[in-house]
Design a protein around this motif. Structure first.
Motif, PDB file in Angstrom:
ATOM      1  N   LYS A  60      42.472  47.886  47.270  1.00  0.00           N
ATOM      2  CA  LYS A  60      41.366  47.115  47.103  1.00  0.00           C
ATOM      3  C   LYS A  60      41.246  45.934  48.574  1.00  0.00           C
ATOM      4  O   LYS A  60      40.565  45.651  49.204  1.00  0.00           O
ATOM      5  N   ILE A  61      42.523  45.422  48.802  1.00  0.00           N
ATOM      6  CA  ILE A  61      42.668  44.511  49.889  1.00  0.00           C
ATOM      7  C   ILE A  61      42.516  45.086  51.079  1.00  0.00           C
ATOM      8  O   ILE A  61      41.956  44.535  52.052  1.00  0.00           O
ATOM      9  N   ILE A  99      37.301  38.573  44.484  1.00  0.00           N
ATOM     10  CA  ILE A  99      38.839  38.917  44.315  1.00  0.00           C
ATOM     11  C   ILE A  99      39.438  37.764  43.730  1.00  0.00           C
ATOM     12  O   ILE A  99      40.077  37.608  42.618  1.00  0.00           O
ATOM     13  N   GLY A 104      42.267  46.515  40.173  1.00  0.00           N
ATOM     14  CA  GLY A 104      43.104  45.921  41.202  1.00  0.00           C
ATOM     15  C   GLY A 104      42.912  44.459  41.136  1.00  0.00           C
ATOM     16  O   GLY A 104      42.172  43.960  42.116  1.00  0.00           O
ATOM     17  N   ILE A 105      43.479  43.891  40.340  1.00  0.00           N
ATOM     18  CA  ILE A 105      43.495  42.301  40.185  1.00  0.00           C
ATOM     19  C   ILE A 105      44.576  41.707  40.719  1.00  0.00           C
ATOM     20  O   ILE A 105      45.801  42.136  40.369  1.00  0.00           O
ATOM     21  N   ILE A 106      44.318  40.988  41.786  1.00  0.00           N
ATOM     22  CA  ILE A 106      45.698  40.074  42.230  1.00  0.00           C
ATOM     23  C   ILE A 106      46.436  39.283  41.304  1.00  0.00           C
ATOM     24  O   ILE A 106      45.668  38.711  40.206  1.00  0.00           O
ATOM     25  N   TYR A 136      41.090  36.775  39.777  1.00  0.00           N
ATOM     26  CA  TYR A 136      42.350  36.153  39.555  1.00  0.00           C
ATOM     27  C   TYR A 136      42.502  35.288  38.416  1.00  0.00           C
ATOM     28  O   TYR A 136      43.243  35.412  37.455  1.00  0.00           O
ATOM     29  N   ALA A 188      48.114  48.291  39.523  1.00  0.00           N
ATOM     30  CA  ALA A 188      48.709  47.684  40.707  1.00  0.00           C
ATOM     31  C   ALA A 188      50.181  48.326  41.454  1.00  0.00           C
ATOM     32  O   ALA A 188      50.087  48.506  42.523  1.00  0.00           O
ATOM     33  N   GLN A 197      49.920  35.947  45.814  1.00  0.00           N
ATOM     34  CA  GLN A 197      48.715  36.710  46.315  1.00  0.00           C
ATOM     35  C   GLN A 197      47.398  36.134  46.463  1.00  0.00           C
ATOM     36  O   GLN A 197      46.671  35.998  47.172  1.00  0.00           O
ATOM     37  N   VAL A 245      45.688  47.224  43.994  1.00  0.00           N
ATOM     38  CA  VAL A 245      45.421  45.978  44.715  1.00  0.00           C
ATOM     39  C   VAL A 245      45.773  46.321  46.108  1.00  0.00           C
ATOM     40  O   VAL A 245      44.855  45.541  46.870  1.00  0.00           O
ATOM     41  N   THR A 251      49.908  42.097  51.516  1.00  0.00           N
ATOM     42  CA  THR A 251      50.245  43.211  51.165  1.00  0.00           C
ATOM     43  C   THR A 251      51.893  43.721  51.524  1.00  0.00           C
ATOM     44  O   THR A 251      52.426  44.491  51.116  1.00  0.00           O
ATOM     45  N   THR A 270      52.733  44.608  47.270  1.00  0.00           N
ATOM     46  CA  THR A 270      51.997  44.040  45.805  1.00  0.00           C
ATOM     47  C   THR A 270      52.325  45.186  44.676  1.00  0.00           C
ATOM     48  O   THR A 270      52.264  44.853  43.875  1.00  0.00           O
TER      49      THR A 270
END
Length: 459
Positions: A163-164, A211, A390-392, A215, A155, A397, A160, A439, A132
């Protein structure tokens, strides 16, 4: 995936191939210093191989034909470099010929041309960044505004990934408790009690749905919004187009129906990028050319995401206005009340009954753009977006999160209908696999190749 990516040394131009003040050729690999010493002589006569990391040398570049240019060479030693390998960055004057000749000199001395994204790929494979974080490099380069740049930088800093992993850690906790209970069913394990397990699964599902929702908003920041300007003739659509574009894109006259073709431009409204289309005035007409323009306008209205519906403040709402309001009331739309510098006759409250987001402005006077920007941001839910959270960032993703969400929803449903905890644990483990693919911790070679295909050579 740690360890040296390969035994060869790669080189590429890492600045745009265009004339500029400075051009840079980057090398990475075990022979980067040795190759640099073959083509560069510092004024101090200190070699690159003798130079410590995070130091630079000034001197001259040369090849078999003679001197090339003055240059500054920066040295980065493994593992404290971008790729985790020995890295040299050669900065010379930014003429295309000079930079390309410098690259050829590196290749003649033993380097090979780098593939697209190979520097960042090596950084990933050598454990310098997650997948990521690697993808965020592309988004940083492509960012078109403050929020999109902030999201990409966060990110790149690992937002990201972290967060994941917060969600993954919750899943692992539940999975471990379930596995322990399955192996030792007579033991009392708090996490597996009905209420605790249900709550944990619900919390995980909620996190994944959030999440996914973020996006869609983040995509607006990265890619911009397909936007159409519509309204009946002579309400000021073309004047608004010219105001937002900063130049005369559309012809403006007092004659209704001037705009026939769709006029397009990409503009930045504050921090939002709009892919903007000015269309013909919507009305019934016998003019065959104008009729074709109206039909194109209706098609663009149907295909665009955001609608800027323009109304004339100095006139009462017409039948065409009311028809348009009814047609777009359930769409993402901002009603633009134009010509506010003239005496008001329009009933704004009647518009507000159907369209809550309204911006009043005078396009001809260049006033009120800030109000339009504010309404667009609120409509697109950008005002409440924390771009540093933390935005995908892309479809790969999103697909991983979507698959994990689907599987966790199945786990929740399995609990509701009373299926065995074995079945619930299988769902959770599958969701964990989806997120670890995101990830890069369990990504296949095909997935990794797909990621780095997006990169340019030199990055």
């Amino acid at each position: 995936m740690n360890g040296t990516f390969s035994g060869d040394t790669i080189a590429a131009i890492s600045t745009p191939v265009a004339a500029g003040g400075i051009g840079m050729v980057r090398m990475s690999g075990p022979q980067a210093f040795e190759i640099a010493d073959q083509i560069f002589v510092s004024v101090s006569h200190k070699t690159v191989s003798e130079t410590g990391g995070y130091h630079g040398l000034f001197g001259r570049l040369h090849d078999e034909q003679g001197e090339i240019d003055e240059a500054v060479v920066f040295v980065y030693r493994t593992p404290r470099s971008y790729t985790g390998e020995d890295v040299v960055e050669i900065c010379c004057h930014g003429g295309i010929y000079l930079v390309q000749r410098t690259l050829r000199a590196c290749i003649s001395a033993g380097a090979r041309p780098a593939q697209a994204g190979e520097f960042t790929r090596r950084a990933f494979l050598n454990g310098k960044m997650s997948l990521t974080q690697a993808e965020a490099v592309v988004d940083l380069i492509a960012s078109q505004g403050q929020q999109s740049a902030q999201a990409a930088l966060s990110a790149k800093d690992g937002a990201v990934f972290q967060k994941i992993h917060r969600v993954v850690d919750k899943m692992l906790g539940v999975s471990a408790a379930l596995a322990a209970w399955i192996d030792y069913p007579d033991e009392d394990i708090d996490e597996v009690s009905g209420e605790n397990l249900n709550q944990s699964v619900m919390d995980i599902c909620d996190s994944l749905h959030t999440i996914l929702k973020e996006y869609d908003t983040g995509k607006v920041l990265r890619e911009g919004v397909s936007t159409v300007i519509v309204g009946r003739p002579n309400v000021g659509k073309s004047t608004l187009m010219n105001l937002l574009s900063g130049e005369q894109k559309s012809i403006v006259t007092q004659i209704p129906g001037t705009t026939r073709d769709i006029v397009e431009d990409t503009i930045r409204l504050g921090d939002v990028v709009l892919h903007l289309a000015d269309t013909a005035g919507l009305r019934d007409t016998d003019d065959p050319v104008e009729k074709m323009g109206v039909e194109l306008a209706r098609k663009r209205l149907n295909s665009s995401y955001l609608v800027l519906a323009v109304f004339d403040s100095s006139e009462e709402l017409s039948a065409e206005d009311l028809e348009l309001i009814e047609k777009i009331k359930d769409r993402p739309v901002v009603a633009v009340i134009n010509k506010t510098d003239l005496e008001r006759k329009i009933n704004v409250e009647k518009i507000r009954e159907k369209i809550p987001h309204i911006a009043e402005l005078s396009a001809s006077a260049g006033e009120g753009v800030q109000a339009l920007e504010r309404e667009v941001r609120e409509l697109l839910q950008l005002s409440s977006l924390d771009s540093s959270s933390g935005i995908i960032a892309n479809e790969r993703q999103r697909a991983c999160v979507e698959q994990a969400t689907k599987t966790m929803d199945e786990a929740r449903q399995a609990l509701e209908v009373g299926e065995t905890l074995d079945a619930v644990n299988v769902c959770i483990d599958s969701a964990i696999d989806s997120l670890l693919e995101l990830t890069g911790e369990r990504a296949s070679e095909a997935v990794i190749n797909q990621v780095f295909e997006r990169f340019c050579v030199g990055k």
